[in-house]
Structure formats: C-alpha cells, structure tokens
Design an enzyme around this catalytic site. Structure first.
Site, PDB file in Angstrom:
ATOM      1  N   SER A 380     -19.074  36.882 115.079  1.00  0.00           N
ATOM      2  CA  SER A 380     -19.236  38.336 115.030  1.00  0.00           C
ATOM      3  C   SER A 380     -20.609  38.806 115.489  1.00  0.00           C
ATOM      4  O   SER A 380     -20.737  39.470 116.529  1.00  0.00           O
ATOM      5  CB  SER A 380     -18.931  38.834 113.616  1.00  0.00           C
ATOM      6  OG  SER A 380     -19.715  38.131 112.662  1.00  0.00           O
ATOM      7  N   VAL A 499     -27.341  41.884 107.823  1.00  0.00           N
ATOM      8  CA  VAL A 499     -26.051  41.540 107.230  1.00  0.00           C
ATOM      9  C   VAL A 499     -25.700  40.072 107.471  1.00  0.00           C
ATOM     10  O   VAL A 499     -26.309  39.399 108.289  1.00  0.00           O
ATOM     11  CB  VAL A 499     -24.934  42.452 107.787  1.00  0.00           C
ATOM     12  CG1 VAL A 499     -25.252  43.906 107.489  1.00  0.00           C
ATOM     13  CG2 VAL A 499     -24.749  42.262 109.287  1.00  0.00           C
ATOM     14  N   GLU A 500     -24.685  39.598 106.726  1.00  0.00           N
ATOM     15  CA  GLU A 500     -24.216  38.207 106.785  1.00  0.00           C
ATOM     16  C   GLU A 500     -25.351  37.209 106.555  1.00  0.00           C
ATOM     17  O   GLU A 500     -25.446  36.187 107.217  1.00  0.00           O
ATOM     18  CB  GLU A 500     -23.482  37.921 108.097  1.00  0.00           C
ATOM     19  CG  GLU A 500     -22.164  38.667 108.221  1.00  0.00           C
ATOM     20  CD  GLU A 500     -21.333  38.227 109.409  1.00  0.00           C
ATOM     21  OE1 GLU A 500     -21.684  37.229 110.066  1.00  0.00           O
ATOM     22  OE2 GLU A 500     -20.331  38.896 109.694  1.00  0.00           O
ATOM     23  N   GLY A 501     -26.213  37.549 105.619  1.00  0.00           N
ATOM     24  CA  GLY A 501     -27.358  36.703 105.305  1.00  0.00           C
ATOM     25  C   GLY A 501     -28.615  37.240 105.945  1.00  0.00           C
ATOM     26  O   GLY A 501     -28.814  37.084 107.147  1.00  0.00           O
TER      27      GLY A 501
END
Length: 823
Positions: A380, A499-501
C-alpha cells in the site's frame, strides 16, 4: 618457523570466513594456531607443554558433547535464561509473524547470489495489464485532484466506477467475484492512481490491504466468506478496519478497547456473545463504510468459553447499522479528500459469530493482524509513495527544462541539478524496492522485516523527493489550485510517514529489533530452547552461533583486507555491477559480525539503545535496497542509459551504510571493542565517498529530456493529453522547448555577432528578441512559429492560480474554505 606459521594465518582465516570447518572446530583452529605460534616463538618447554595441556582440555570440553553441555554450555544456558526478558503472547506473535526472505541472507553475512538471481522479476498477466491500461487509466481520467479537493469528496460517478469495475476486490479470488490479482498488479494499480490523486488511490488501497477482505480470505469461516467476499468484490459493501485508539497508536497491542463474553439477545433469541466497548480514530473509509473490522481485547471472566480469562486481542466484523455502533464525523488528515474518521461504541452486544473465523479464533487477532500486515504493508504505502515520486520526477524534470531564469533553463544550474539527481535516483531505487518486494509476496512470502524496510525507506525517500521537487518549482508549488501538480502531494507526504507504523519507531525498534531475532540463524532457536528449558537444543544453537560469529569476523576481515576482490560472484551478472556484489558481501559479513557483538555485549539493553539499534537497522535496510536496484537493472535488460541511475542509487546506499557502521562503532559502549570493530570492519579505511558530481549530472540530465530512460523511470504516471491539465501542458511544453532551443541559439548567436540594428532591442517583453529576429529575417516563419509555440506553452506551465476572496462563491461548495480580507 614463525614466518611459516604466520603464513598459515590467511588460509585459516579464509577457511573460517567461508565456513569450510565445523563451528566448534573454528574455535579450536584459532587456539591451535596460537599455540603453534607460541611454540615457534621459542616458549620454554614447560610453558609449551602447559599450553598443549590447556589445548587438550579445551578440546575435550568442546568436542565431547555431554561434557561440553555440562561444563561449558550449562552455565551459559542458566545465565541466558535469567537475562531473557519475559515475552507476552502479543510480542511473540509480532516476532514470529510472517516469513524470512532475502533479508535473511543479507543478515547472515554470506548472501547466496545464485539464489538471488533465481528470484523472478514480477510481470503482469494479460488480464492485469488490460485492467491497468483500460480501467485504471479510465479512473485516472475521471478524477481531477483539485476538483476532489474543492468537493472534499470524489464525485458520485467516480465512486460508482470504482465499485462497478471491481477496484474494491482486486485481491478477492475470482470464485467470489473478485479480480484475483497478484500483489504486483495490486501495487501497480495503487502506484498509477497515486500519480493522479490520493483520493482514489487510498479508497482502492485500503479495502485491498490490511482489512476485512484479507482477514476473511485467510481466517474467515466458509459462511463469512460466502456472505461478505462477493459483496465486497462487487462494491456492495465498503470496508474499513478499526484498530487505532486515542490511547494506543504505535503501541497498538495495548488497545484498551475491550469485550466481555456473555449472553444476550440477538435476532429475537438469547445467544452467547460479547459486550464490547470501543473508541477508535484515524479509521480510513469509516465515514462511508458499511462494514468494519474491529480489534479489541476479549475477556471471559465467567469461563463461558474455557478456563482462560484474558483471551487476547480478537478481530470481529461488524455491520455499520449494528445497534450501538456510532460512526463519527470526518477527520481531515492534512486536507486529504479520502474518507477518514472515528468509530465508537459502548456496551455493544455482538454474537460470537461476528468474530472473524468464528469463536475458535477468539484471542487470535493479534497474530492474524501481524501476519496480514507483513503482506499489506509491502504494497500500500510503497505503491502510493512510489507513485508520488514518479509524478515528481516526470513533472519537475520537465519544468526544470521549460522554466528559465538568468537566461538559462533552471535544470542547468548545479544547485537544481543536485535536487534533480536525488529525485531521479530515489525514484529509481524506491520503485525497485517496491516491485521486488511485491514479487516476494507473489512467491508466497510474508516478509515482516522487508515490509517494514520498504514502508520506512520508500516513504522517507518520497518525502525527500517531493521536498526536492518543491524546491525546484518554487512559487509554482506553494500556490494551490488546478495548475499546481505537486502541492497536494507535499501536503500529504506526512501521512505515509505516520501510518502503518510511525517511521521513527519503525526505524528505532522494528527494523533491527525484529530483524535480529527473525533473520539470525541461531537467536530464535536459542530463545525457544531457553523458553522450553531444553539444554541440548540450546547447546546446538549456541555453538552454531559461536562458529557463525567467528566465520563472519574472519570473512569481514578477509574481504576488508582484500577490498572484497576475493568474493565469488556469478559470472552472468553485468560486468559494471560485479564490484557491487562483492562489496555487498563484505558489508553483509561486517554487519552480521557487528550485530552479533552488539547483541552479545549489550543483550536486552540493546533494545533501549534505540540510536544504535536504528543504525544497525539502517545497514540491513540499505543492503536490501541496493540489492533491489541490482535486481531491477538486470530485469530491465541492463539498459546502458539507465546505468547512471543504478550507479548513483547503489553508491548512495553503500555510502550511507558505511556511515551507519561508523555511527555504531563511534557510539559503542565498550571503547576497546569499538577499536577492534573499526579495525576489523575498515582495516584499510572506508571505501566509499559521496556519489560524484559527474554521475549526478548524468542522472539529472535524464530527467529534463524525453527518452526511453525517462519513460521507464516514470512508467506508472498517468499522462493526460489535455493541455488544460498541468502534466499535459508540461509534456507539450517540454517538447516545444527542446524543438525551439536550436532556434534560440541561432538568434543569440546573431545577437553576439551584432546582426541586429542598434537600439532595436531596448523595449519589449521576454519574447521581443524573437519577434525582432523574425522581422529582421534572421529566422524564418517556421522557426518563429516554434518560438511562439514554446512561449505559449511556457506561459501556461509557469502560471499559478488565483481565486476570489470567497472561494465558496466560485466552487458552489459549502465544504470549500472561505477567504476574507483582514484589515
């Protein structure tokens, strides 16, 4: 005699370096060599005999397994178990999630380049290529980023197109009505959409990434799959996934959202279920979702499901209209258009059938999330940020050729050239990492460490690329409007960083912290053996670890002393890249050794030394990125015109890795070990300097002129033909500028030669010189037409937008911001 024994050292080191002797014998070989050196040096007989006796005892202790385990390994085992921190199930799930792929080879110090050569470069199927060329291009044409910004949403026809054409079901198999596309195809779609607008890119990205569809595919019950997957594939359901809470962001495992197993009423009858309270935020697609995944910790105090009270994190699938669910209003993440907002609920009763996978999957949610994240995080954000970089390279390169200052194209100034170089090389590298990692997913891998590497580095390099692009285009970039092709990307770059870490924590805690345990060939085995109290298994792992460490130390020293020229490389690699393979092997061995010394001397304290851990993670990451560049160069046919991009990207990786080594060594807590490490890693000094200016010039030059290299570099970019589109105008202006340059040179030569009448050029605008040249017969009608066309398109490209004081009056949108004059 001394000299003969000294001459035996290099073969011994080489044998150790390439593991030609067993692990335990590695240590004995070193001891024997030292004893022989002492004897040859004329030690007294009694001392030599003592040394031989000591060597004999060492032989017995190390080679007789029962004796070794009892006398040597057992005390180490006991100390290891005392020092090993307690590990929660969520920590264990995170560490063991996913698979180890190519990064494991790089971590272990002796990469198998033949295995690397065997990894296929991903290709699209005919159906995937058709979807990319037709449906995805059509979606790009439907969306204009500035229009979505004014509306703060995508127009209804765009939403309908996304649903009807199957964009929400890219990863759902055809048997459920989805596309069943590869990870690479999914990544390609996201990358192309991101060159146009973040709104459709994120709207398509989220349902196909970590969310209900992926969780259902891997863990759902047959009934759940049959009900939801066809509806998701057809766009009848819009999914979201609710994980983050106000009190648990990066530390997602500590979510306070909780449910209690109980009985309650559902559809007119009493059933076993759970009463859940949750408060989630930052949930993408929440405002428009029809169903959402929900992560919470489930408790069973009345033992309705078994003996365990704290069952652990659980994932459920909840319809939007379920009683008690509150979908909040919208967040506005840096004015992005894609939907995002909070989801809440208090004491919401849900049947156990809402749990993804059914009641038997209660408490398995964290493992499910970690395993799916390893794949989704590889696609993504790397896809969306690689798309932004390709757009920047294409558009800013053209602008730098079209825009003139001081009578020169700004792309010819060395300061601007420096920025263009970074833009080109970072774009080449990031896309190489994106594609190679997506290919790993299609090979069946779920590379947890690699997914963190590409997420962190592609988003960070995208930030650098977009910042460089904004520096080059200057005022054009800071005035938002339909003619601004980069401002909205600049606004939203921090989203990918966060985001996502969050990138700060990913770098300092995950890249090496998780990599050291997952990629190391012995550490996880040692931890498991200690956890089970299995001395025999620990003995095997520990002594394998010792031999592994000595082998890497010897290989690092040998390759450092020889400049890595002794490293064997497959003969079929490109000659111009051969030295990179050798140097990467050298750095891999040095990294493996320094990582072992760091873990061995600092133990659990290394986790708290986040700066050292981050630098170690940098080294591993940069080795992976450099190999991705090599893989791309080979896969694309060793294009000579692309070579400067490849060379600059790899040289930059190696220089940064070298600096990261220096950062670890300079800050190593033990100064004696630090000195030894420096002598071993860089015995003849540091081999890399910054990439040369000449190489940078070659990279920048490829961005400011049409070429096959430029097309390959920006292959995913949607290129509108409409001149009212900023990128369409830029493409036309670039071609017109290049066509007009010989005519401009002709006119300027005439001016230097004094062929214009005195005083004829005193007045007039920026294009007066060309008109005068035409009037004086210096250029003909066709040449003048070229200059006029170039001027027309140049003016179109460099203009910026302006608006009335009340933007809402122009847009007709209540969501549009209002501007007013403040006295």
């Amino acid at each position: 005699m001394v000299w003969w024994i000294l001459l035996g050292l290099p073969p011994l080191l080489v044998a150790l370096a390439y593991r030609r002797v067993p692990p335990v014998a590695s240590a004995l070989a070193v001891l024997a060599w030292l004893a022989a050196l002492a004897w040859a040096g004329g030690w007294p007989p009694m001392l030599a005999v003592g040394a031989l006796l000591a060597l004999g005892v060492a032989l017995a202790l190390l080679l007789v397994a029962p004796l070794r385990r009892r006398v040597v390994t057992a005390p180490v085992f006991a100390a290891f178990r005392r020092a090993l921190p307690a590990m929660s199930q969520t920590e264990r799930d995170a560490l063991e999630a996913g698979t180890v792929w190519w990064e494991g080879e790089l971590f272990r110090g002796d990469p198998d380049w033949r295995r690397f050569a065997g990894f296929p470069w991903p290709r699209l199927s005919a159906a995937e290529q058709a979807f990319l060329d037709d449906d995805t291009e059509a979606l790009c044409r439907l969306v204009k980023d500035w229009d979505t910004t004014r509306l703060q949403d995508m127009p209804a026809p765009v939403w309908q197109f996304i649903k009807e054409r199957g964009f929400l079901g890219l990863i759902i198999p055809a048997e459920y009505g989805g596309k069943g596309f590869s990870a690479y195809a999914h990544s390609q779609v996201i990358t192309k959409l991101s060159t146009r607008s973040s709104a459709p890119a994120v709207t398509v990205m989220v349902p196909n990434s970590l969310g209900p569809a992926e969780l259902l595919l891997h863990y759902g019950t047959p009934a759940q799959k049959q009900h939801y997957l066809p509806r998701l594939a057809q766009g009848l359901e819009i999914p979201a996934f609710a994980l983050t809470s106000p009190w648990a962001g990066s530390d997602a495992a500590s979510i306070p959202d909780a449910g209690v197993v109980c009985t309650g009423q559902w559809q007119g009858r009493e059933v076993l279920g759970m009463r859940v309270s949750f408060d989630k935020r930052y949930i993408t697609l929440a405002p428009v979702c029809t169903v959402f995944g929900l992560a919470f910790r489930l408790y069973d105090p009345d033992h309705l499901l078994g003996d365990t009270v704290d069952l652990g994190i659980t994932c459920a699938l909840v319809p939007r209209e379920h009683p008690g669910v509150e979908i909040g209003r919208r967040h506005v993440p840096l004015n992005a258009v894609w939907m995002n907002g909070p989801i809440r609920g208090k004491d919401v009763f849900m049947p156990l059938d809402f749990i993804i996978g059914g009641p038997q999957m209660a408490g398995q949610g964290w493992r499910m999330l970690m395993e799916c994240l390893a794949a989704g995080r590889s696609i993504s954000l790397p896809g969306s940020n690689a798309g932004m970089q390709q757009l920047t390279a294409r558009a800013v390169g053209a602008y730098a050729r079209v825009r003139h200052q001081f009578k020169t194209a700004i792309g010819r100034f060395e300061g601007v050239e420096e920025a263009l170089t970074r833009i080109g090389a970072n774009t080449y590298l990031s896309d190489a990492a994106r594609v190679m990692t997506a290919g790993a997913i299609d090979l069946g891998e779920k590379p947890a460490v690699v997914s963190a590497i590409v997420k962190y580095h592609v988003t960070e390099r995208a930030r650098q690329t977009v910042n460089d692009g904004m520096d080059v285009i200057g005022g054009k970039g800071i005035c938002l409007g339909p003619q601004n092709f980069l401002g909205r990307a600049y606004q939203q770059v921090p989203v990918g960083i966060t985001v996502e870490g969050a990138n700060i924590l990913t770098r300092s805690l995950i890249l090496f912290g998780q990599g050291a345990i997952r990629c190391h060939p012995h550490v996880l085995d040692e931890m498991h053996a200690a956890g089970r109290g299995d001395l025999t298994a620990f003995d095997r792992a520990f002594w394998g670890h010792i031999g592994y460490t000595l082998g890497n130390a010897a290989r690092a020293l040998v390759t450092g002393l020889t400049g890595s020229h002794v490293v064997a490389v497959p003969i079929d690699v490109a000659p111009e890249t051969r030295r990179y393979y050798q140097q990467l092997t050298r750095f891999s061995a040095a990294f493996a050794f320094i990582a072992d010394i760091s873990m061995g001397t600092m133990g659990g304290a290394l986790k708290r030394k986040e700066k050292l851990s981050a630098r170690l993670g940098d080294i591993l990451s940069l080795l992976y990125l450099a190999t991705a560049v090599l893989k791309r160069y080979e896969a694309e046919g060793r294009q000579a015109e692309d070579a400067p991009l490849m060379h600059w990207a790899i040289w930059d990786c190696m220089f940064r890795a070298q600096n990261a080594f220096e950062g670890v060594i300079a800050n190593f807590p033990n100064p004696v070990l630090a000195t030894l490490l420096r002598r071993l890693v860089f015995p003849l000094g540091r081999p890399y300097v910054v990439p040369s200016d000449a190489l940078g010039h070659a990279v920048a030059d490829r961005l400011i002129a049409p070429s096959a290299t430029r097309d390959r570099l920006t292959a995913a970019v949607h290129l509108p033909a409409d001149l009212d589109e900023p990128l369409g105008a830029l493409e036309a202006a670039l071609a017109a500028t290049i066509a007009a340059e010989p005519v401009e040179a002709k006119v300027k030569a005439a001016q230097r030669e004094g062929r214009f009448a005195p005083g004829a050029l005193v007045a007039g605008g920026v294009d007066a010189l060309w008109a005068r040249a035409h009037a004086d017969g210096i250029i003909d009608n066709a040449e003048f037409a070229l200059l006029q066309r170039r001027a027309e398109l140049r003016d179109k490209v460099i203009r910026v937008d302006d608006f009335p004081f009340d933007l809402a009056a122009e847009t007709g949108s209540e969501a549009a911001p209002k501007m007013r004059v403040v006295a």
